[in-house]
Design a protein around this motif. Structure first.
Motif, PDB file in Angstrom:
ATOM      1  N   VAL A  41      47.781  31.049  26.856  1.00 60.21           N
ATOM      2  CA  VAL A  41      47.032  31.157  25.582  1.00 60.21           C
ATOM      3  C   VAL A  41      48.152  31.757  24.702  1.00 60.21           C
ATOM      4  N   GLU A  42      47.969  31.098  23.355  1.00 63.43           N
ATOM      5  CA  GLU A  42      48.818  31.717  22.342  1.00 63.43           C
ATOM      6  C   GLU A  42      48.056  32.920  21.707  1.00 63.43           C
ATOM      7  N   LEU A  43      48.587  33.971  21.899  1.00 64.68           N
ATOM      8  CA  LEU A  43      47.989  35.329  21.037  1.00 64.68           C
ATOM      9  C   LEU A  43      49.010  35.620  19.920  1.00 64.68           C
ATOM     10  N   GLU A  44      48.508  36.419  19.193  1.00 70.66           N
ATOM     11  CA  GLU A  44      49.560  36.862  18.013  1.00 70.66           C
ATOM     12  C   GLU A  44      50.639  37.653  18.583  1.00 70.66           C
ATOM     13  N   SER A  45      50.656  38.382  19.837  1.00 72.00           N
ATOM     14  CA  SER A  45      51.612  38.947  20.111  1.00 72.00           C
ATOM     15  C   SER A  45      52.725  38.233  21.119  1.00 72.00           C
ATOM     16  N   ALA A  46      52.002  37.356  21.954  1.00 73.03           N
ATOM     17  CA  ALA A  46      52.816  36.686  23.020  1.00 73.03           C
ATOM     18  C   ALA A  46      51.900  35.442  23.523  1.00 73.03           C
ATOM     19  N   SER A  47      52.945  34.500  23.777  1.00 67.52           N
ATOM     20  CA  SER A  47      52.633  33.138  24.595  1.00 67.52           C
ATOM     21  C   SER A  47      52.015  33.817  26.060  1.00 67.52           C
ATOM     22  N   THR A  48      50.776  33.900  26.460  1.00 67.71           N
ATOM     23  CA  THR A  48      50.459  34.447  27.621  1.00 67.71           C
ATOM     24  C   THR A  48      49.971  33.366  28.806  1.00 67.71           C
ATOM     25  N   SER A  49      50.679  33.345  29.778  1.00 64.97           N
ATOM     26  CA  SER A  49      50.083  32.808  30.969  1.00 64.97           C
ATOM     27  C   SER A  49      49.001  33.463  31.643  1.00 64.97           C
ATOM     28  N   TYR A  50      48.018  32.626  32.109  1.00 63.32           N
ATOM     29  CA  TYR A  50      46.956  33.325  33.030  1.00 63.32           C
ATOM     30  C   TYR A  50      46.251  32.485  33.930  1.00 63.32           C
ATOM     31  N   ILE A  51      45.582  33.071  34.826  1.00 59.29           N
ATOM     32  CA  ILE A  51      44.705  32.078  35.611  1.00 59.29           C
ATOM     33  C   ILE A  51      43.211  32.852  35.607  1.00 59.29           C
ATOM     34  N   ARG A  52      42.168  32.101  36.000  1.00 56.63           N
ATOM     35  CA  ARG A  52      40.902  32.691  35.962  1.00 56.63           C
ATOM     36  C   ARG A  52      39.873  32.069  36.852  1.00 56.63           C
ATOM     37  N   THR A  53      38.723  32.531  37.031  1.00 54.99           N
ATOM     38  CA  THR A  53      37.693  32.081  37.728  1.00 54.99           C
ATOM     39  C   THR A  53      37.104  31.331  36.742  1.00 54.99           C
ATOM     40  N   LYS A  54      35.785  30.393  37.222  1.00 61.05           N
ATOM     41  CA  LYS A  54      35.103  29.658  36.071  1.00 61.05           C
ATOM     42  C   LYS A  54      33.974  30.363  35.691  1.00 61.05           C
ATOM     43  N   ALA A  55      33.630  31.502  36.220  1.00 58.15           N
ATOM     44  CA  ALA A  55      32.260  32.075  36.179  1.00 58.15           C
ATOM     45  C   ALA A  55      32.258  32.894  34.846  1.00 58.15           C
ATOM     46  N   LYS A  56      31.001  33.015  34.247  1.00 63.37           N
ATOM     47  CA  LYS A  56      30.711  33.482  33.196  1.00 63.37           C
ATOM     48  C   LYS A  56      29.824  34.687  33.291  1.00 63.37           C
ATOM     49  N   GLU A  76      50.180  37.237  42.350  1.00 60.69           N
ATOM     50  CA  GLU A  76      50.026  38.378  43.185  1.00 60.69           C
ATOM     51  C   GLU A  76      48.344  38.186  43.439  1.00 60.69           C
ATOM     52  N   PHE A  77      47.542  37.859  42.697  1.00 59.58           N
ATOM     53  CA  PHE A  77      46.090  37.636  42.950  1.00 59.58           C
ATOM     54  C   PHE A  77      45.615  36.443  43.418  1.00 59.58           C
ATOM     55  N   ARG A  78      46.549  35.313  44.095  1.00 60.94           N
ATOM     56  CA  ARG A  78      46.042  34.024  44.374  1.00 60.94           C
ATOM     57  C   ARG A  78      45.166  34.212  45.529  1.00 60.94           C
ATOM     58  N   ARG A  79      44.960  35.092  46.221  1.00 58.50           N
ATOM     59  CA  ARG A  79      44.153  35.348  47.194  1.00 58.50           C
ATOM     60  C   ARG A  79      42.690  36.003  46.805  1.00 58.50           C
ATOM     61  N   LEU A  80      42.899  36.905  45.917  1.00 57.60           N
ATOM     62  CA  LEU A  80      41.712  37.663  45.501  1.00 57.60           C
ATOM     63  C   LEU A  80      40.686  36.724  44.638  1.00 57.60           C
ATOM     64  N   LEU A  81      41.273  36.012  43.636  1.00 57.19           N
ATOM     65  CA  LEU A  81      40.618  35.420  42.879  1.00 57.19           C
ATOM     66  C   LEU A  81      39.666  34.415  43.443  1.00 57.19           C
ATOM     67  N   PRO A  82      39.743  33.511  44.586  1.00 56.42           N
ATOM     68  CA  PRO A  82      38.844  32.770  45.015  1.00 56.42           C
ATOM     69  C   PRO A  82      37.856  33.367  45.578  1.00 56.42           C
ATOM     70  N   GLN A  83      37.844  34.660  46.274  1.00 54.35           N
ATOM     71  CA  GLN A  83      37.001  35.530  46.721  1.00 54.35           C
ATOM     72  C   GLN A  83      35.988  36.051  45.668  1.00 54.35           C
ATOM     73  N   LEU A  84      36.437  36.304  44.220  1.00 61.35           N
ATOM     74  CA  LEU A  84      35.787  36.660  43.289  1.00 61.35           C
ATOM     75  C   LEU A  84      34.849  35.436  42.591  1.00 61.35           C
ATOM     76  N   GLU A  85      35.717  34.293  42.750  1.00 63.50           N
ATOM     77  CA  GLU A  85      35.107  33.063  42.184  1.00 63.50           C
ATOM     78  C   GLU A  85      33.546  32.792  43.083  1.00 63.50           C
ATOM     79  N   THR A  86      33.741  33.110  44.604  1.00 64.77           N
ATOM     80  CA  THR A  86      32.593  32.718  45.389  1.00 64.77           C
ATOM     81  C   THR A  86      31.385  33.931  44.977  1.00 64.77           C
ATOM     82  N   ARG A  87      31.597  34.860  44.310  1.00 66.62           N
ATOM     83  CA  ARG A  87      30.640  35.811  43.895  1.00 66.62           C
ATOM     84  C   ARG A  87      30.192  35.711  42.481  1.00 66.62           C
ATOM     85  N   GLN A  88      30.956  34.567  41.750  1.00 64.72           N
ATOM     86  CA  GLN A  88      30.509  34.431  40.509  1.00 64.72           C
ATOM     87  C   GLN A  88      30.747  35.433  39.450  1.00 64.72           C
ATOM     88  N   ILE A  89      32.035  36.063  39.626  1.00 64.89           N
ATOM     89  CA  ILE A  89      32.460  37.429  38.838  1.00 64.89           C
ATOM     90  C   ILE A  89      33.451  36.619  37.831  1.00 64.89           C
TER      91      ILE A  89
END
Length: 118
Positions: free
Chosen positions: A2-17, A34-47
């Motif tokens: 995402v292009e922010l005012e301060s920085a071009s920022t790379s990110y990953i996310r879950t699809k939950a809302k 660093e969070f490649r194993r944690l994000l799928p766990q949070l995804e299954t919990r819809q967080i």
């Protein structure tokens, strides 16, 4: 990315809302991977969860000279960007190692920069 005012920022996310989102900040000499194993766990919990690459690490790049203020602004802008995507009213900021120091710095010195950090 995402292009922010301060920085071009790379990110990953879950699809939950939801009303509360988690933003993860990695440690020194690391990246969102660093969070490649944690994000799928949070995804299954819809967080709704985001992990962003901090400046000076990972794949994010600054538009200005990198300073504590620039890093603080990057995190605050990213929190607000993520909140708009997920319709979140609150943000839980979690950091590992250097990310914990960045989270604490934002909470102490930049809490007015973000509309959802509470």
């Amino acid at each position: 990315r995402v292009e922010l005012e301060s920085a071009s920022t790379s990110y990953i996310r879950t699809k939950a809302k939801g009303k509360c989102q988690i933003v993860l900040l990695h440690g020194f000499d690391s990246s969102v991977f660093e969070f490649r194993r944690l994000l799928p766990q949070l995804e299954t919990r819809q967080i709704p969860t985001y992990a962003l690459d901090l400046l000076d690490s990972g794949f994010s790049t600054s538009r200005n000279k990198i300073s504590k203020e620039t890093k603080r602004k990057q995190i605050a802008e990213f929190i607000d960007f993520a909140a708009k995507e997920t319709n979140a009213k609150h943000t839980i900021l979690v950091g590992a190692s250097l990310g914990g120091a960045a989270a604490t710095d934002l909470a102490v010195n930049g809490d007015k920069l973000s509309t959802t950090l509470s």
